[in-house]
Design an enzyme around this catalytic site. Structure first.
Site, PDB file in Angstrom:
ATOM      1  N   HIS A  25       0.917  -1.194  -0.084  1.00 43.84           N
ATOM      2  CA  HIS A  25      -0.008   0.068  -0.040  1.00 43.84           C
ATOM      3  C   HIS A  25       0.879   1.289   0.121  1.00 43.84           C
ATOM      4  O   HIS A  25       1.992   1.418   0.775  1.00 43.84           O
ATOM      5  CB  HIS A  25      -0.808  -0.048   1.125  1.00 43.84           C
ATOM      6  CG  HIS A  25      -2.241  -0.808   1.063  1.00 43.84           C
ATOM      7  ND1 HIS A  25      -3.155  -0.620   1.830  1.00 43.84           N
ATOM      8  CD2 HIS A  25      -2.349  -2.154   0.610  1.00 43.84           C
ATOM      9  CE1 HIS A  25      -4.025  -1.629   1.455  1.00 43.84           C
ATOM     10  NE2 HIS A  25      -3.479  -2.348   1.036  1.00 43.84           N
ATOM     11  N   LYS A 191      -9.948 -12.143   9.451  1.00 39.90           N
ATOM     12  CA  LYS A 191      -9.622 -12.402   8.235  1.00 39.90           C
ATOM     13  C   LYS A 191      -8.211 -12.061   7.960  1.00 39.90           C
ATOM     14  O   LYS A 191      -8.029 -10.880   7.989  1.00 39.90           O
ATOM     15  CB  LYS A 191     -10.759 -11.726   7.074  1.00 39.90           C
ATOM     16  CG  LYS A 191      -9.870 -11.444   5.824  1.00 39.90           C
ATOM     17  CD  LYS A 191     -10.824 -11.438   4.679  1.00 39.90           C
ATOM     18  CE  LYS A 191      -9.954 -10.654   3.397  1.00 39.90           C
ATOM     19  NZ  LYS A 191     -10.807 -10.613   2.414  1.00 39.90           N
ATOM     20  N   LYS A 193      -4.724 -11.530   5.858  1.00 38.00           N
ATOM     21  CA  LYS A 193      -4.388 -11.271   4.398  1.00 38.00           C
ATOM     22  C   LYS A 193      -3.015 -11.974   4.138  1.00 38.00           C
ATOM     23  O   LYS A 193      -1.938 -11.476   4.722  1.00 38.00           O
ATOM     24  CB  LYS A 193      -4.271  -9.882   4.256  1.00 38.00           C
ATOM     25  CG  LYS A 193      -3.760  -9.376   2.727  1.00 38.00           C
ATOM     26  CD  LYS A 193      -4.447  -9.885   1.538  1.00 38.00           C
ATOM     27  CE  LYS A 193      -5.826  -9.171   1.737  1.00 38.00           C
ATOM     28  NZ  LYS A 193      -6.952  -9.878   0.551  1.00 38.00           N
ATOM     29  N   ASN A 278     -13.556 -12.963  -3.823  1.00 39.96           N
ATOM     30  CA  ASN A 278     -14.116 -11.524  -4.339  1.00 39.96           C
ATOM     31  C   ASN A 278     -12.870 -11.426  -5.542  1.00 39.96           C
ATOM     32  O   ASN A 278     -12.926 -10.074  -6.097  1.00 39.96           O
ATOM     33  CB  ASN A 278     -13.842 -10.442  -3.305  1.00 39.96           C
ATOM     34  CG  ASN A 278     -12.177 -10.120  -3.043  1.00 39.96           C
ATOM     35  OD1 ASN A 278     -11.897 -11.056  -2.018  1.00 39.96           O
ATOM     36  ND2 ASN A 278     -11.713  -9.519  -3.372  1.00 39.96           N
ATOM     37  N   HIS A 329     -16.611  -7.697   1.073  1.00 41.83           N
ATOM     38  CA  HIS A 329     -15.518  -7.449   0.703  1.00 41.83           C
ATOM     39  C   HIS A 329     -15.152  -5.984   1.069  1.00 41.83           C
ATOM     40  O   HIS A 329     -16.008  -5.039   1.209  1.00 41.83           O
ATOM     41  CB  HIS A 329     -15.113  -7.647  -0.696  1.00 41.83           C
ATOM     42  CG  HIS A 329     -13.708  -6.932  -1.310  1.00 41.83           C
ATOM     43  ND1 HIS A 329     -13.918  -5.902  -1.983  1.00 41.83           N
ATOM     44  CD2 HIS A 329     -12.508  -7.330  -1.283  1.00 41.83           C
ATOM     45  CE1 HIS A 329     -12.601  -5.425  -2.400  1.00 41.83           C
ATOM     46  NE2 HIS A 329     -11.793  -6.498  -1.880  1.00 41.83           N
ATOM     47  N   SER A 330     -13.774  -5.447   1.528  1.00 36.90           N
ATOM     48  CA  SER A 330     -13.441  -4.082   1.699  1.00 36.90           C
ATOM     49  C   SER A 330     -12.275  -3.636   1.137  1.00 36.90           C
ATOM     50  O   SER A 330     -11.240  -4.590   0.825  1.00 36.90           O
ATOM     51  CB  SER A 330     -13.602  -3.570   3.139  1.00 36.90           C
ATOM     52  OG  SER A 330     -12.410  -3.947   3.951  1.00 36.90           O
ATOM     53  N   ASN A 331     -12.161  -2.368   0.849  1.00 33.34           N
ATOM     54  CA  ASN A 331     -10.766  -1.789   0.569  1.00 33.34           C
ATOM     55  C   ASN A 331     -10.482  -0.630   1.506  1.00 33.34           C
ATOM     56  O   ASN A 331     -11.501  -0.234   2.303  1.00 33.34           O
ATOM     57  CB  ASN A 331     -10.700  -1.246  -0.948  1.00 33.34           C
ATOM     58  CG  ASN A 331     -10.592  -2.277  -1.842  1.00 33.34           C
ATOM     59  OD1 ASN A 331     -11.580  -2.545  -2.672  1.00 33.34           O
ATOM     60  ND2 ASN A 331      -9.431  -2.949  -1.744  1.00 33.34           N
ATOM     61  N   HIS A 358     -11.318  -2.553   6.269  1.00 34.67           N
ATOM     62  CA  HIS A 358     -10.114  -2.029   6.688  1.00 34.67           C
ATOM     63  C   HIS A 358     -10.067  -0.720   7.508  1.00 34.67           C
ATOM     64  O   HIS A 358      -9.060  -0.399   7.783  1.00 34.67           O
ATOM     65  CB  HIS A 358      -9.549  -1.327   5.168  1.00 34.67           C
ATOM     66  CG  HIS A 358      -9.193  -2.209   4.418  1.00 34.67           C
ATOM     67  ND1 HIS A 358      -7.748  -2.262   3.760  1.00 34.67           N
ATOM     68  CD2 HIS A 358      -9.605  -3.514   3.612  1.00 34.67           C
ATOM     69  CE1 HIS A 358      -7.524  -3.335   2.954  1.00 34.67           C
ATOM     70  NE2 HIS A 358      -8.600  -3.938   2.889  1.00 34.67           N
TER      71      HIS A 358
HETATM   72  O1  GKR Z   1      -6.061  -3.850   0.474  1.00 33.28           O
HETATM   73  O2  GKR Z   1      -4.293  -4.986  -0.189  1.00 33.28           O
HETATM   74  C1  GKR Z   1      -5.440  -4.916   0.230  1.00 33.28           C
HETATM   75  C2  GKR Z   1      -6.557  -6.042  -0.245  1.00 33.28           C
HETATM   76  O3  GKR Z   1      -5.653  -7.005  -0.622  1.00 33.28           O
HETATM   77  C3  GKR Z   1      -7.608  -5.690  -1.100  1.00 33.28           C
HETATM   78  O4  GKR Z   1      -7.285  -4.887  -2.280  1.00 33.28           O
HETATM   79  C4  GKR Z   1      -8.428  -6.823  -1.629  1.00 33.28           C
HETATM   80  O5  GKR Z   1      -9.282  -6.200  -2.568  1.00 33.28           O
HETATM   81  O6  GKR Z   1      -9.311  -6.752   0.860  1.00 33.28           O
HETATM   82  C5  GKR Z   1      -9.133  -7.463  -0.515  1.00 33.28           C
HETATM   83  C6  GKR Z   1      -9.492  -8.744  -0.601  1.00 33.28           C
HETATM   84  O7  GKR Z   1     -10.410  -9.245   0.181  1.00 33.28           O
HETATM   85  O8  GKR Z   1      -9.199  -9.404  -1.516  1.00 33.28           O
HETATM   86 MG    MG Z   2     -10.239 -10.947  -0.934  1.00 31.82          MG
END
Ligand code: GKR
Ligand code: MG
Length: 434
Positions: A25, A191, A193, A278, A329-331, A358
């Site tokens: 990011h 969740k 990442k 997603n 889902h979110s950003n 997020h």
């Molecule tokens: O913010 O780096 C991020 C996430 O990877 C995001 O871009 C994704 O769209 O949160 C997301 C996801 O569930 O894939």
């Molecule tokens: Mg995802």
């Protein structure tokens, strides 16, 4: 009622150096804030993807918005949700959300739909969730969203934010991060990442989380398609216990075909951990194939790109019909988006998992909601007893966000470029990586 003005505000908000398979990011995430003002001076607001592309797409339909009736506008714009314009081939496998040209129509439509609903709600004194069918819950559950991250809290130069969670690139640091999030917000699920470090380390990270939080806190891992089918199956087997009981394996590998193979091979081993997505299933046009191949057992909806709140409700109905679960889902986002997510989730009976957010990664310093940050308590956002989305804008804060945007040199999200700048000049998004 007629719409007198549409104002589009591009803002930048500090964002910590979070890692995913997309890269890193940037110090600032970009968002767009919309205001729809009616002739009688009521203002409907919304928040959507930021940067040049999303703002230009909104500018391009401005002439269709001014003078329109907000009760009818989404009907007039509904061709944007059909056919090719509605995102036939779209997917988020390679492009970060908000940057896919095939999403333009649905995300632009969604941005206007929610602003119209807020305007209508504020005009008649009714919360948005009750306008779109009526709430089935007053409190919407969200999950903790831990990331591997570098040191830093976001922002740059004399505008840096406190690094609330610190550097986290080991299993132990991730467990600490989750603990801190749970202590602060009371989340009841996690969740995580992934898709960043070697899968063995990510498996170990999930195992340590399970050990720390126990079977009552459902765990999910999302490597955003970073793994081969073989690696995905290996992870599914390794984490069969940790991801069962309300958890899931999200987008382990790319494409509906790959996801289907992972599902079949895990079932053949007697492992029924559901696959969520997603990335592979991101539009209505993906559903027939996704269902035929049994690629995805849980769809992550997101009103920002699925075409708005009512499309999410249609998706939920379809998901229910076909025995598919629904999560969200979110950003990187602020409080207006969070309230949009909470309202649509409140009015969607078939929401079977806590939503992603997020929000804990953003700072109060960047919030543009009047009165400050939206509260997340016991892991939930409560629908306030207020009309529309239940929030309005703090115009001084909005101005600061706009000033920040003017200073930021980039106009779109590019996690790969950011990785090359700060971590490894040769880094490329390679799928699958492991
Ligand atoms: O913010 O780096 C991020 C996430 O990877 C995001 O871009 C994704 O769209 O949160 C997301 C996801 O569930 O894939
Ligand atoms: Mg995802």
């Amino acid at each position: 009622m007629k719409i007198k003005d549409l104002r589009i505000h591009s803002i930048a908000i500090a964002d910590p150096p979070l890692r995913s398979s997309y890269g890193l990011h940037s110090p600032y995430a970009l968002r767009t804030i919309l205001e729809l003002e009616s002739e009688d001076g009521v203002i409907g607001i919304n928040e959507t993807y930021g940067g040049e592309g999303p703002a230009q797409a909104l500018e391009a339909i401005k002439s269709r918005i001014i003078g329109a009736d907000p009760y009818r506008l989404t009907g007039i714009l509904s061709p944007m949700l059909q056919g090719k314009e509605g995102g036939l081939e779209r997917s988020q496998t390679f492009l970060v959300p908000g940057e896919n040209p095939l999403d333009v129509a649905t995300r632009t439509y969604a941005a206007i739909e929610v602003a119209c609903l807020d305007l209508i709600g504020k005009s008649v004194g009714v919360p948005v969730c009750d306008l779109i069918g009526g709430r089935v819950r007053d409190e919407v559950p969200f999950s903790a969203y831990p990331f591997y991250k570098h040191a830093g809290g976001g922002g740059e130069g004399d505008d840096i934010r406190e690094d609330e969670y610190g550097k986290a690139l080991t299993p132990e640091a991730l467990v600490r991060q989750v603990k801190q999030m749970i202590d602060t917000y009371g989340f009841g699920s996690v969740k995580f990442k992934g898709g960043v470090l070697d899968p063995e380390i990510e498996v170990e990270t999930v195992k340590q989380m399970y050990k720390e939080f126990g079977p009552d806190v459902p765990l999910r891992i999302d490597p955003n398609s970073a793994w081969t089918v073989d690696t995905s199956v290996w992870v599914g087997k390794e984490l069969a216990k940790e991801l069962s009981g309300g958890g899931y394996l999200e987008d382990p590998t790319a494409g509906l075909e790959g996801m289907s193979q992972v599902r079949k091979r895990l079932l053949a081993e007697g492992i029924d951990v559901p696959l969520a997505s997603n990335v592979a299933t991101t539009s209505f046009n993906h559903l027939p194939e996704s269902i035929r191949l049994d690629s995805v057992q849980i769809i992550l909806c997101d009103h920002h790109y699925w075409g708005g709140m009512r499309q999410v409700q249609h998706l939920a109905k379809l998901a229910h019909t076909f025995g598919i679960g629904l999560s969200m889902h979110s950003n990187s986002h602020l409080g207006v988006s969070l309230m949009g997510m909470a309202h649509v989730a409140a009015a969607t009976p078939h929401l079977t998992y806590a939503c992603d957010t997020h929000y804990p990664w953003q700072s109060a310093q960047d919030e543009i909601v009047d009165g400050g940050r939206v509260e997340i308590k016991n892991g939930c956002v409560r629908i306030p007893n207020k009309p529309g989305l239940g929030v309005s804008l703090d115009y001084d804060q909005l101005e600061r966000g706009k000033e920040r945007y003017l200073k930021v040199p980039y106009r779109k999200r590019d996690d790969e470029a950011e990785m090359q700048k700060h971590v490894d000049p040769n880094w490329k998004r390679v799928l699958p990586r492991w």
